[in-house]
Motif scaffolding. Structure first.
Motif, PDB file in Angstrom:
ATOM      1  N   ILE A 220       0.841  -1.190   0.000  1.00  0.00           N
ATOM      2  CA  ILE A 220       0.000   0.000   0.000  1.00  0.00           C
ATOM      3  C   ILE A 220       0.877   1.241   0.000  1.00  0.00           C
ATOM      4  O   ILE A 220       1.761   1.389   0.839  1.00  0.00           O
ATOM      5  CB  ILE A 220      -0.932   0.025   1.224  1.00  0.00           C
ATOM      6  CG1 ILE A 220      -1.772  -1.249   1.277  1.00  0.00           C
ATOM      7  CG2 ILE A 220      -1.829   1.252   1.195  1.00  0.00           C
ATOM      8  CD1 ILE A 220      -2.626  -1.351   2.510  1.00  0.00           C
ATOM      9  N   ALA A 221       0.637   2.131  -0.941  1.00  0.00           N
ATOM     10  CA  ALA A 221       1.347   3.403  -0.997  1.00  0.00           C
ATOM     11  C   ALA A 221       0.362   4.526  -0.706  1.00  0.00           C
ATOM     12  O   ALA A 221      -0.773   4.506  -1.173  1.00  0.00           O
ATOM     13  CB  ALA A 221       1.976   3.603  -2.374  1.00  0.00           C
ATOM     14  N   THR A 222       0.767   5.520   0.078  1.00  0.00           N
ATOM     15  CA  THR A 222      -0.120   6.601   0.482  1.00  0.00           C
ATOM     16  C   THR A 222      -0.621   7.378  -0.730  1.00  0.00           C
ATOM     17  O   THR A 222       0.165   7.826  -1.561  1.00  0.00           O
ATOM     18  CB  THR A 222       0.616   7.558   1.436  1.00  0.00           C
ATOM     19  OG1 THR A 222       1.092   6.810   2.552  1.00  0.00           O
ATOM     20  CG2 THR A 222      -0.309   8.658   1.915  1.00  0.00           C
ATOM     21  N   GLY A 223      -1.943   7.554  -0.812  1.00  0.00           N
ATOM     22  CA  GLY A 223      -2.534   8.325  -1.886  1.00  0.00           C
ATOM     23  C   GLY A 223      -2.406   7.682  -3.247  1.00  0.00           C
ATOM     24  O   GLY A 223      -2.580   8.348  -4.261  1.00  0.00           O
ATOM     25  N   GLU A 224      -2.114   6.396  -3.297  1.00  0.00           N
ATOM     26  CA  GLU A 224      -1.943   5.717  -4.571  1.00  0.00           C
ATOM     27  C   GLU A 224      -2.627   4.362  -4.544  1.00  0.00           C
ATOM     28  O   GLU A 224      -3.066   3.884  -3.502  1.00  0.00           O
ATOM     29  CB  GLU A 224      -0.453   5.525  -4.887  1.00  0.00           C
ATOM     30  CG  GLU A 224       0.318   6.818  -5.091  1.00  0.00           C
ATOM     31  CD  GLU A 224       1.767   6.557  -5.443  1.00  0.00           C
ATOM     32  OE1 GLU A 224       2.152   5.375  -5.514  1.00  0.00           O
ATOM     33  OE2 GLU A 224       2.508   7.534  -5.635  1.00  0.00           O
ATOM     34  N   ILE A 225      -2.698   3.766  -5.721  1.00  0.00           N
ATOM     35  CA  ILE A 225      -3.172   2.398  -5.851  1.00  0.00           C
ATOM     36  C   ILE A 225      -1.969   1.510  -6.123  1.00  0.00           C
ATOM     37  O   ILE A 225      -1.118   1.843  -6.946  1.00  0.00           O
ATOM     38  CB  ILE A 225      -4.187   2.268  -7.003  1.00  0.00           C
ATOM     39  CG1 ILE A 225      -5.441   3.096  -6.720  1.00  0.00           C
ATOM     40  CG2 ILE A 225      -4.562   0.808  -7.226  1.00  0.00           C
ATOM     41  CD1 ILE A 225      -6.407   3.124  -7.889  1.00  0.00           C
ATOM     42  N   SER A 226      -1.897   0.400  -5.424  1.00  0.00           N
ATOM     43  CA  SER A 226      -0.845  -0.575  -5.668  1.00  0.00           C
ATOM     44  C   SER A 226      -1.474  -1.885  -6.115  1.00  0.00           C
ATOM     45  O   SER A 226      -2.522  -2.283  -5.605  1.00  0.00           O
ATOM     46  CB  SER A 226      -0.007  -0.811  -4.406  1.00  0.00           C
ATOM     47  OG  SER A 226       0.678   0.356  -4.023  1.00  0.00           O
ATOM     48  N   VAL A 227      -0.842  -2.543  -7.065  1.00  0.00           N
ATOM     49  CA  VAL A 227      -1.327  -3.816  -7.586  1.00  0.00           C
ATOM     50  C   VAL A 227      -0.223  -4.850  -7.439  1.00  0.00           C
ATOM     51  O   VAL A 227       0.920  -4.608  -7.832  1.00  0.00           O
ATOM     52  CB  VAL A 227      -1.738  -3.705  -9.069  1.00  0.00           C
ATOM     53  CG1 VAL A 227      -2.302  -5.036  -9.562  1.00  0.00           C
ATOM     54  CG2 VAL A 227      -2.747  -2.588  -9.267  1.00  0.00           C
ATOM     55  N   SER A 228      -0.553  -5.992  -6.868  1.00  0.00           N
ATOM     56  CA  SER A 228       0.445  -7.045  -6.681  1.00  0.00           C
ATOM     57  C   SER A 228      -0.191  -8.414  -6.902  1.00  0.00           C
ATOM     58  O   SER A 228      -1.230  -8.712  -6.313  1.00  0.00           O
ATOM     59  CB  SER A 228       1.028  -6.974  -5.263  1.00  0.00           C
ATOM     60  OG  SER A 228       1.982  -7.991  -5.045  1.00  0.00           O
ATOM     61  N   PRO A 229       0.406  -9.238  -7.785  1.00  0.00           N
ATOM     62  CA  PRO A 229       1.511  -8.912  -8.691  1.00  0.00           C
ATOM     63  C   PRO A 229       1.008  -8.121  -9.894  1.00  0.00           C
ATOM     64  O   PRO A 229      -0.179  -8.144 -10.200  1.00  0.00           O
ATOM     65  CB  PRO A 229       2.011 -10.289  -9.126  1.00  0.00           C
ATOM     66  CG  PRO A 229       0.786 -11.153  -9.082  1.00  0.00           C
ATOM     67  CD  PRO A 229      -0.016 -10.654  -7.906  1.00  0.00           C
ATOM     68  N   ASN A 230       1.891  -7.455 -10.550  1.00  0.00           N
ATOM     69  CA  ASN A 230       1.540  -6.664 -11.726  1.00  0.00           C
ATOM     70  C   ASN A 230       2.753  -6.625 -12.658  1.00  0.00           C
ATOM     71  O   ASN A 230       3.752  -5.994 -12.317  1.00  0.00           O
ATOM     72  CB  ASN A 230       1.159  -5.249 -11.314  1.00  0.00           C
ATOM     73  CG  ASN A 230       0.479  -4.466 -12.419  1.00  0.00           C
ATOM     74  OD1 ASN A 230      -0.001  -5.041 -13.389  1.00  0.00           O
ATOM     75  ND2 ASN A 230       0.451  -3.148 -12.280  1.00  0.00           N
ATOM     76  N   PRO A 231       2.669  -7.377 -13.772  1.00  0.00           N
ATOM     77  CA  PRO A 231       1.534  -8.075 -14.376  1.00  0.00           C
ATOM     78  C   PRO A 231       1.103  -9.308 -13.573  1.00  0.00           C
ATOM     79  O   PRO A 231       1.850  -9.821 -12.762  1.00  0.00           O
ATOM     80  CB  PRO A 231       2.061  -8.503 -15.752  1.00  0.00           C
ATOM     81  CG  PRO A 231       3.316  -7.728 -15.967  1.00  0.00           C
ATOM     82  CD  PRO A 231       3.870  -7.461 -14.615  1.00  0.00           C
ATOM     83  N   PHE A 232      -0.147  -9.768 -13.864  1.00  0.00           N
ATOM     84  CA  PHE A 232      -0.598 -11.050 -13.351  1.00  0.00           C
ATOM     85  C   PHE A 232      -1.227 -11.824 -14.496  1.00  0.00           C
ATOM     86  O   PHE A 232      -1.523 -11.265 -15.550  1.00  0.00           O
ATOM     87  CB  PHE A 232      -1.556 -10.870 -12.170  1.00  0.00           C
ATOM     88  CG  PHE A 232      -2.977 -10.518 -12.526  1.00  0.00           C
ATOM     89  CD1 PHE A 232      -4.016 -11.377 -12.208  1.00  0.00           C
ATOM     90  CD2 PHE A 232      -3.291  -9.314 -13.146  1.00  0.00           C
ATOM     91  CE1 PHE A 232      -5.334 -11.057 -12.506  1.00  0.00           C
ATOM     92  CE2 PHE A 232      -4.602  -8.982 -13.443  1.00  0.00           C
ATOM     93  CZ  PHE A 232      -5.628  -9.861 -13.125  1.00  0.00           C
ATOM     94  N   SER A 233      -1.363 -13.144 -14.304  1.00  0.00           N
ATOM     95  CA  SER A 233      -1.794 -14.003 -15.418  1.00  0.00           C
ATOM     96  C   SER A 233      -2.968 -14.868 -14.982  1.00  0.00           C
ATOM     97  O   SER A 233      -2.779 -15.993 -14.513  1.00  0.00           O
ATOM     98  CB  SER A 233      -0.636 -14.895 -15.881  1.00  0.00           C
ATOM     99  OG  SER A 233      -0.105 -15.629 -14.789  1.00  0.00           O
ATOM    100  N   PRO A 234      -4.200 -14.366 -15.111  1.00  0.00           N
ATOM    101  CA  PRO A 234      -5.391 -15.105 -14.651  1.00  0.00           C
ATOM    102  C   PRO A 234      -5.805 -16.218 -15.605  1.00  0.00           C
ATOM    103  O   PRO A 234      -6.889 -16.194 -16.194  1.00  0.00           O
ATOM    104  CB  PRO A 234      -6.448 -14.004 -14.571  1.00  0.00           C
ATOM    105  CG  PRO A 234      -6.052 -13.037 -15.638  1.00  0.00           C
ATOM    106  CD  PRO A 234      -4.544 -13.042 -15.658  1.00  0.00           C
ATOM    107  N   ASP A 235      -4.918 -17.216 -15.768  1.00  0.00           N
ATOM    108  CA  ASP A 235      -5.194 -18.296 -16.711  1.00  0.00           C
ATOM    109  C   ASP A 235      -5.621 -19.589 -16.030  1.00  0.00           C
ATOM    110  O   ASP A 235      -5.789 -20.618 -16.683  1.00  0.00           O
ATOM    111  CB  ASP A 235      -3.969 -18.561 -17.592  1.00  0.00           C
ATOM    112  CG  ASP A 235      -2.697 -18.783 -16.776  1.00  0.00           C
ATOM    113  OD1 ASP A 235      -2.812 -18.963 -15.545  1.00  0.00           O
ATOM    114  OD2 ASP A 235      -1.604 -18.765 -17.364  1.00  0.00           O
ATOM    115  N   GLY A 236      -5.777 -19.557 -14.690  1.00  0.00           N
ATOM    116  CA  GLY A 236      -6.291 -20.718 -13.983  1.00  0.00           C
ATOM    117  C   GLY A 236      -5.281 -21.798 -13.686  1.00  0.00           C
ATOM    118  O   GLY A 236      -5.659 -22.891 -13.270  1.00  0.00           O
ATOM    119  N   ASP A 237      -3.973 -21.497 -13.851  1.00  0.00           N
ATOM    120  CA  ASP A 237      -2.971 -22.530 -13.586  1.00  0.00           C
ATOM    121  C   ASP A 237      -2.497 -22.528 -12.141  1.00  0.00           C
ATOM    122  O   ASP A 237      -1.652 -23.330 -11.755  1.00  0.00           O
ATOM    123  CB  ASP A 237      -1.775 -22.368 -14.523  1.00  0.00           C
ATOM    124  CG  ASP A 237      -0.975 -21.095 -14.253  1.00  0.00           C
ATOM    125  OD1 ASP A 237      -1.464 -20.226 -13.498  1.00  0.00           O
ATOM    126  OD2 ASP A 237       0.135 -20.967 -14.801  1.00  0.00           O
TER     127      ASP A 237
END
Length: 224
Positions: A117-134
């Protein structure tokens, strides 16, 4: 027995746990094994509670077999939290263990995803991510930290052409920070195509009427 901070407690119905996971025969300093007899839990759904000596509930979950990853075959595979700090009763925060033996007792969850979490920002983890169901990086944790203590939050995802793809939060009451798990599906429950997407957050403070807006990017990728 005392389970100290940072330790893992393994509660098993019988000593067969040692046959399935031999490393538990000689637990290290971070592992504590309890043989509790029959746990009496159903396979499809049931309630699990953790309470202290005063019977005060510390955590609980009413799990469902709908939370399993259908792309990972095999019976006896355990459910795991994607991140233990997030809501335990949110089905999006659970999925199947990806280890070959189907479980990770006494170890960090195989699908653990960190949230930064970063103040006043959006954080995404992991980024990129691979939602392929593996079972590997199938989910992204979107974390935000706001300037106001109380807000109504709208969190949406757009493609690079500005088209609305997914509404994750819509006028959701929120404190100064929050996290949501995103599985990579759009509003029609279809998997997103590979590419870059825009995360747009609006937070309305009911007391002063100030609207805080934050943008970030999310990348849907795939393994080469």
């Amino acid at each position: 027995a005392i389970v100290k901070p940072g330790m893992y407690a393994v509660i098993a119905a019988d000593t067969n746990i040692y046959n399935a996971f031999p490393y538990l025969r000689n637990p290290d300093s971070t592992q504590k094994v309890f043989i509790a007899g029959s746990l009496g839990l159903n396979n499809d759904k049931d309630l699990v509670q953790i309470a202290d000596v005063f019977r005060t509930t510390i955590d609980s979950v009413y799990y469902s077999d709908n939370w399993y990853n259908p792309n990972l075959p095999g019976s006896g595979r355990s459910l795991e939290k994607i991140n233990p700090a997030l809501n335990g009763n949110d089905g999006k925060n659970w999925s199947s263990c990806t280890f070959p033996n189907g479980g990770s007792p006494g170890l960090k969850n195989s699908i653990f995803t960190n949230n930064n979490i970063a103040t006043g920002e959006i954080s995404v983890s992991p980024n990129p991510f691979s939602p392929d169901g593996d079972g590997y990086e199938d989910f992204a944790i979107i974390s935000y930290k706001l300037k106001n203590n109380v807000s109504q939050v709208r969190l949406k995802i757009y493609d690079v052409k500005g088209r609305l793809i997914k509404t994750i939060l819509n006028n959701q009451a929120s404190g100064p920070e929050g996290q949501v798990v995103f599985n990579g599906n759009d509003d029609e429950n279809r998997k997103l195509r590979l590419g870059i997407y825009i995360i747009f957050l609006e937070a309305l403070n009911d007391q002063n009427g100030v609207v805080e807006t934050i943008k970030s990017t999310l990348v849907v990728g795939a393994k080469l």
